[in-house]
Design an enzyme around this catalytic site. Structure first.
Site, PDB file in Angstrom:
ATOM      1  N   ASN A 192       0.323   3.057   0.452  1.00 29.21           N
ATOM      2  CA  ASN A 192      -0.098   4.026  -0.386  1.00 29.21           C
ATOM      3  C   ASN A 192      -1.272   4.187  -0.557  1.00 29.21           C
ATOM      4  O   ASN A 192      -1.963   3.357  -0.927  1.00 29.21           O
ATOM      5  CB  ASN A 192       0.567   3.640  -2.085  1.00 29.21           C
ATOM      6  CG  ASN A 192       0.536   4.566  -2.944  1.00 29.21           C
ATOM      7  OD1 ASN A 192      -0.282   5.732  -2.713  1.00 29.21           O
ATOM      8  ND2 ASN A 192       0.442   4.292  -4.397  1.00 29.21           N
ATOM      9  N   LYS A 211      -3.095   6.498  -2.019  1.00 29.61           N
ATOM     10  CA  LYS A 211      -3.589   6.846  -3.193  1.00 29.61           C
ATOM     11  C   LYS A 211      -4.760   7.941  -2.857  1.00 29.61           C
ATOM     12  O   LYS A 211      -4.568   8.641  -1.966  1.00 29.61           O
ATOM     13  CB  LYS A 211      -4.096   5.758  -4.053  1.00 29.61           C
ATOM     14  CG  LYS A 211      -3.305   4.762  -4.387  1.00 29.61           C
ATOM     15  CD  LYS A 211      -3.421   3.685  -5.302  1.00 29.61           C
ATOM     16  CE  LYS A 211      -2.412   2.492  -5.185  1.00 29.61           C
ATOM     17  NZ  LYS A 211      -2.537   1.884  -6.446  1.00 29.61           N
ATOM     18  N   HIS A 224       5.141   6.426  -9.926  1.00 32.26           N
ATOM     19  CA  HIS A 224       4.087   5.366  -9.822  1.00 32.26           C
ATOM     20  C   HIS A 224       3.483   5.104 -11.215  1.00 32.26           C
ATOM     21  O   HIS A 224       3.321   6.334 -11.746  1.00 32.26           O
ATOM     22  CB  HIS A 224       3.093   5.766  -8.527  1.00 32.26           C
ATOM     23  CG  HIS A 224       2.159   4.592  -8.347  1.00 32.26           C
ATOM     24  ND1 HIS A 224       1.047   4.182  -9.285  1.00 32.26           N
ATOM     25  CD2 HIS A 224       2.332   3.577  -7.386  1.00 32.26           C
ATOM     26  CE1 HIS A 224       0.801   3.239  -8.567  1.00 32.26           C
ATOM     27  NE2 HIS A 224       1.042   2.874  -7.378  1.00 32.26           N
ATOM     28  N   GLU A 272       0.658   4.835 -11.983  1.00 32.47           N
ATOM     29  CA  GLU A 272      -0.469   5.654 -12.304  1.00 32.47           C
ATOM     30  C   GLU A 272      -0.003   6.883 -12.792  1.00 32.47           C
ATOM     31  O   GLU A 272      -1.036   7.766 -13.516  1.00 32.47           O
ATOM     32  CB  GLU A 272      -1.456   5.357 -11.195  1.00 32.47           C
ATOM     33  CG  GLU A 272      -2.279   4.131 -11.063  1.00 32.47           C
ATOM     34  CD  GLU A 272      -2.443   3.803  -9.461  1.00 32.47           C
ATOM     35  OE1 GLU A 272      -2.536   4.720  -8.592  1.00 32.47           O
ATOM     36  OE2 GLU A 272      -2.753   2.614  -9.217  1.00 32.47           O
ATOM     37  N   GLU A 283       6.960  -2.681  -9.267  1.00 28.15           N
ATOM     38  CA  GLU A 283       5.468  -3.100  -9.336  1.00 28.15           C
ATOM     39  C   GLU A 283       4.941  -3.269 -10.582  1.00 28.15           C
ATOM     40  O   GLU A 283       4.857  -2.328 -11.276  1.00 28.15           O
ATOM     41  CB  GLU A 283       4.808  -1.639  -8.850  1.00 28.15           C
ATOM     42  CG  GLU A 283       5.163  -1.075  -7.336  1.00 28.15           C
ATOM     43  CD  GLU A 283       3.908  -0.316  -7.155  1.00 28.15           C
ATOM     44  OE1 GLU A 283       3.412  -0.434  -5.726  1.00 28.15           O
ATOM     45  OE2 GLU A 283       3.759   0.713  -7.565  1.00 28.15           O
ATOM     46  N   GLY A 310      -3.632  -3.442  -8.094  1.00 30.46           N
ATOM     47  CA  GLY A 310      -5.182  -3.377  -7.622  1.00 30.46           C
ATOM     48  C   GLY A 310      -5.770  -4.467  -8.509  1.00 30.46           C
ATOM     49  O   GLY A 310      -6.988  -4.351  -8.563  1.00 30.46           O
ATOM     50  N   SER A 317      -0.916  -5.877  -5.399  1.00 30.34           N
ATOM     51  CA  SER A 317      -1.876  -6.856  -4.830  1.00 30.34           C
ATOM     52  C   SER A 317      -1.164  -7.429  -3.607  1.00 30.34           C
ATOM     53  O   SER A 317      -1.592  -8.859  -3.391  1.00 30.34           O
ATOM     54  CB  SER A 317      -2.388  -7.781  -5.584  1.00 30.34           C
ATOM     55  OG  SER A 317      -3.135  -6.981  -6.673  1.00 30.34           O
TER      56      SER A 317
HETATM   57  P1  PGA Z   1      -2.251  -2.447  -4.602  1.00 28.49           P
HETATM   58  O1  PGA Z   1      -1.513  -1.270  -5.011  1.00 28.49           O
HETATM   59  O2  PGA Z   1      -1.400  -3.014  -3.245  1.00 28.49           O
HETATM   60  O3  PGA Z   1      -3.609  -2.009  -4.633  1.00 28.49           O
HETATM   61  O4  PGA Z   1      -2.066  -3.436  -5.955  1.00 28.49           O
HETATM   62  C1  PGA Z   1       0.025  -1.139  -5.056  1.00 28.49           C
HETATM   63  C2  PGA Z   1       0.490  -0.095  -5.460  1.00 28.49           C
HETATM   64  O5  PGA Z   1       0.008   0.586  -6.438  1.00 28.49           O
HETATM   65  O6  PGA Z   1       1.405   0.856  -4.956  1.00 28.49           O
END
Ligand code: PGA
Length: 251
Positions: free
Chosen positions: A9, A11, A100, A102, A170, A176, A214
């Site tokens: 992803n 982003k 997601h 976010e 998640e 992140g 992460s």
């Molecule tokens: P990350 O993000 O691996 O940077 O923690 C995962 C995601 O949000 O899909």
């Protein structure tokens, strides 16, 4: 055993030049190590504007699939700035990430909206990757399972016939942040999700459940070895070809 899915992803990161360089790097490395694509499905989800660049780079290498990071809950029409599921399919996307955290946090997406998007995606022959996960506060309050199950139930439309759907667990506090769920905690949640899928999808045993938050080369092996963890949704580490592929290798 189900073939694992390793999804990057990207982003809202990078530039067009960087997107082209990243996909070229992934293709170069994978074509020298075909064993990876034999054992795992590889997916990249670039920013929508760069999907066509990635598609061109993959012309001679269709083993890597393309996904989008969102789609509209509407079919078409007066929805300025939105992209329909059909447009994504038309642009050769095979998957779309939906709900997601976010988007839930920054765009007020509710379970109801996510379920509408999932229905649109399926109608357009896209495979939705439906994201669910609790916040730190919810986990601290001992409500992680309850939240995850209510998101799972609320974010899926009624599915009478079999369609491929992917679930991504998640935990929001792991995205992140460098913190990951322990393999035990992740496996426990994935098993709970699998059990509850029985009432929600026609073939729960064929539904892949990804872990996200992460994930990196150092922890991928342990997480991906867990029962009911069928792949990963990778953010930060998917922006570096070597890290992304070393996670894929672990699968
Ligand atoms: P990350 O993000 O691996 O940077 O923690 C995962 C995601 O949000 O899909």
């Amino acid at each position: 055993m189900m073939k694992k899915l390793i999804a990057g992803n990207w982003k809202m990161n990078g530039s067009r030049t960087q997107a082209r360089a990243l996909i070229a790097d992934i293709v170069n490395n994978l074509s020298q190590e075909e064993a990876i694509v034999e054992k795992a499905d590889i997916l990249v989800c670039p920013p929508a504007l760069y999907i066509s660049d990635v598609r061109h780079a993959l012309r001679g290498y269709p083993k890597i699939k393309i996904g989008a990071q969102d789609c509209s809950s509407e079919e078409n029409g007066a929805h300025t700035g939105d992209l329909s599921a059909q447009m994504l399919e038309d642009s050769e996307c095979a998957y779309v990430i939906l709900g997601h955290s976010e988007r839930r946090q920054n765009h007020g997406e509710t379970n109801v909206i996510v379920a509408q998007k999932v229905a649109r995606a399926l109608k357009a022959d896209l495979i939705p990757i439906v994201c669910i996960g609790e916040t730190q506060e919810e986990r601290d309050a001992g409500r992680a399972q309850e939240i995850v199950l209510s998101q799972l139930q609320g974010s899926l439309p009624d599915l009478e016939s079999f369609h491929e759907v992917v679930i991504a667990y998640e935990p929001v506090w792991a995205i992140g942040t460098g913190k990951t769920a322990s393999p035990q905690d992740a496996q426990e949640m994935h098993t709970l999700i699998r059990e509850n899928l029985k009432d929600l999808v026609p073939k729960p045993e064929k539904t892949r459940i990804l872990y996200g938050g992460s994930m990196k080369p150092e922890n991928a092996k342990e997480i991906l070895a867990c029962k009911n963890i069928d792949g990963g949704l990778i953010g930060g580490a998917s922006l570096k070809a070597d890290q992304f592929l070393s996670i894929a290798r672990a699968a």
